[in-house]
Design a protein around this motif. Structure first.
Motif, PDB file in Angstrom:
ATOM      1  N   HIS A 131       0.821  -1.208   0.000  1.00  0.00           N
ATOM      2  CA  HIS A 131       0.000   0.000   0.000  1.00  0.00           C
ATOM      3  C   HIS A 131       0.860   1.267   0.000  1.00  0.00           C
ATOM      4  O   HIS A 131       1.981   1.265   0.500  1.00  0.00           O
ATOM      5  N   PHE A 132       0.267   2.332  -0.514  1.00  0.00           N
ATOM      6  CA  PHE A 132       0.870   3.659  -0.458  1.00  0.00           C
ATOM      7  C   PHE A 132      -0.241   4.690  -0.626  1.00  0.00           C
ATOM      8  O   PHE A 132      -1.374   4.337  -0.955  1.00  0.00           O
ATOM      9  N   ILE A 178       8.931   2.928  -5.256  1.00  0.00           N
ATOM     10  CA  ILE A 178       8.082   3.210  -6.420  1.00  0.00           C
ATOM     11  C   ILE A 178       8.353   4.619  -6.971  1.00  0.00           C
ATOM     12  O   ILE A 178       7.528   5.181  -7.673  1.00  0.00           O
ATOM     13  N   ARG A 179       9.545   5.138  -6.704  1.00  0.00           N
ATOM     14  CA  ARG A 179       9.965   6.438  -7.233  1.00  0.00           C
ATOM     15  C   ARG A 179      10.623   6.196  -8.596  1.00  0.00           C
ATOM     16  O   ARG A 179      11.709   5.639  -8.665  1.00  0.00           O
ATOM     17  N   ILE A 219      -0.053  -2.300  -4.953  1.00  0.00           N
ATOM     18  CA  ILE A 219       0.532  -3.222  -5.923  1.00  0.00           C
ATOM     19  C   ILE A 219       0.250  -4.636  -5.439  1.00  0.00           C
ATOM     20  O   ILE A 219       0.308  -4.910  -4.226  1.00  0.00           O
ATOM     21  N   ARG A 220      -0.007  -5.538  -6.384  1.00  0.00           N
ATOM     22  CA  ARG A 220      -0.263  -6.938  -6.032  1.00  0.00           C
ATOM     23  C   ARG A 220       0.901  -7.544  -5.261  1.00  0.00           C
ATOM     24  O   ARG A 220       2.057  -7.336  -5.619  1.00  0.00           O
ATOM     25  N   PHE A 221       0.581  -8.324  -4.271  1.00  0.00           N
ATOM     26  CA  PHE A 221       1.623  -8.974  -3.465  1.00  0.00           C
ATOM     27  C   PHE A 221       2.442  -9.950  -4.306  1.00  0.00           C
ATOM     28  O   PHE A 221       3.619 -10.189  -4.032  1.00  0.00           O
ATOM     29  N   ASP A 222       1.825 -10.532  -5.338  1.00  0.00           N
ATOM     30  CA  ASP A 222       2.490 -11.561  -6.141  1.00  0.00           C
ATOM     31  C   ASP A 222       2.962 -11.043  -7.502  1.00  0.00           C
ATOM     32  O   ASP A 222       3.133 -11.822  -8.439  1.00  0.00           O
ATOM     33  N   ASP A 223       3.228  -9.751  -7.588  1.00  0.00           N
ATOM     34  CA  ASP A 223       3.728  -9.164  -8.830  1.00  0.00           C
ATOM     35  C   ASP A 223       5.037  -9.871  -9.207  1.00  0.00           C
ATOM     36  O   ASP A 223       6.013  -9.822  -8.457  1.00  0.00           O
ATOM     37  N   GLY A 225      -3.212  -3.952  -8.934  1.00  0.00           N
ATOM     38  CA  GLY A 225      -2.495  -4.211 -10.179  1.00  0.00           C
ATOM     39  C   GLY A 225      -1.001  -4.373  -9.951  1.00  0.00           C
ATOM     40  O   GLY A 225      -0.508  -4.338  -8.825  1.00  0.00           O
ATOM     41  N   ARG A 226      -0.292  -4.499 -11.045  1.00  0.00           N
ATOM     42  CA  ARG A 226       1.160  -4.691 -11.025  1.00  0.00           C
ATOM     43  C   ARG A 226       1.883  -3.342 -11.019  1.00  0.00           C
ATOM     44  O   ARG A 226       1.342  -2.331 -11.450  1.00  0.00           O
ATOM     45  N   LEU A 227       3.135  -3.367 -10.585  1.00  0.00           N
ATOM     46  CA  LEU A 227       3.972  -2.168 -10.598  1.00  0.00           C
ATOM     47  C   LEU A 227       4.089  -1.620 -12.012  1.00  0.00           C
ATOM     48  O   LEU A 227       4.021  -0.401 -12.220  1.00  0.00           O
ATOM     49  N   ALA A 228       4.238  -2.483 -13.010  1.00  0.00           N
ATOM     50  CA  ALA A 228       4.396  -2.044 -14.398  1.00  0.00           C
ATOM     51  C   ALA A 228       3.198  -1.251 -14.892  1.00  0.00           C
ATOM     52  O   ALA A 228       3.324  -0.434 -15.806  1.00  0.00           O
ATOM     53  N   ASP A 229       2.029  -1.457 -14.303  1.00  0.00           N
ATOM     54  CA  ASP A 229       0.825  -0.752 -14.707  1.00  0.00           C
ATOM     55  C   ASP A 229       0.577   0.526 -13.918  1.00  0.00           C
ATOM     56  O   ASP A 229      -0.353   1.268 -14.210  1.00  0.00           O
ATOM     57  N   LEU A 230       1.432   0.793 -12.950  1.00  0.00           N
ATOM     58  CA  LEU A 230       1.264   1.957 -12.089  1.00  0.00           C
ATOM     59  C   LEU A 230       1.751   3.206 -12.816  1.00  0.00           C
ATOM     60  O   LEU A 230       2.865   3.215 -13.370  1.00  0.00           O
ATOM     61  N   PRO A 231       0.956   4.268 -12.868  1.00  0.00           N
ATOM     62  CA  PRO A 231       1.454   5.510 -13.479  1.00  0.00           C
ATOM     63  C   PRO A 231       2.603   6.088 -12.648  1.00  0.00           C
ATOM     64  O   PRO A 231       2.816   5.691 -11.506  1.00  0.00           O
TER      65      PRO A 231
END
Length: 184
Positions: free
Chosen positions: A62-63, A88-89, A146-150, A174-180
């Motif tokens: 979470h964030f 996630i920076r 972000i999903r725990f199982d990314d 969702g996944r980190l790759a999908d995060l803006p």
């Protein structure tokens, strides 16, 4: 207090001093003046606490997005967890990397998770109580995760996936790759 930077140096392991005798022990878990002298100068505005009844409960990743981003100082009042911070920076050389540490009521260790990181933990003992201070107020519209199982993160939770316990909300992340690009 002893402060140790982890492999991502902005994430800090904080070990308060314990003073024990035959009755038990005492420790000062937060002292703004003491930590400011060590370069950790934060104004916490809210304390949160959770109880996780079962081993294998994952809360996170979470964030909160700016302008409501939060740093967290996490400790365990009862039980034991493995605590994680994911960078996630986008502009950071450690973007997408994670660090973790075992926190327990017994060891008294705390983890400082700065703004710009997703946070999660997995319980290692039943009836675990986690307490954390945050430097920003909760804002529902700013929460993310972000999903725990990314698979790009490949976090080793130390629990078989079949034994993981998640909230309905965490199952939909969702996944980190999908995060803006939330944090630059």
């Amino acid at each position: 207090m002893t402060i140790t930077p982890l492999e991502i140096p902005e994430v800090l392991l904080i070990q308060p001093r314990r003073f024990g005798d035959d009755r038990g022990w005492f420790e000062e878990t937060w002292n703004r003046k003491t930590l400011a002298a060590e370069g950790v100068d934060m104004e916490f505005v809210q304390d949160n606490q959770s109880l996780s009844r079962s081993v294998g409960t994952i809360r996170g990743l979470h964030f909160q997005a700016p302008p409501f981003a939060q740093a967290k100082l996490v400790r365990v009042a009862q039980g034991r967890i493995h605590d994680f911070a994911v960078d996630i920076r986008r502009s950071s050389p450690t973007y997408g990397k994670w660090v973790g540490a075992e926190l327990s009521a017994e060891n008294g260790t705390q983890l400082l998770v700065p703004q710009g990181f997703a946070h999660a933990f997995v319980t290692r003992e039943p009836d675990t109580v986690v307490c954390y201070k945050v430097d920003g107020f909760y804002d529902k519209a700013s929460e993310g995760g972000i999903r725990f199982d990314d698979p790009d993160l490949a976090i080793d939770w130390g629990v078989p996936q079949s034994d993981v316990i998640l909230s309905d909300k965490d199952l939909t992340l969702g996944r980190l790759a999908d995060l803006p690009a939330i944090f630059d």
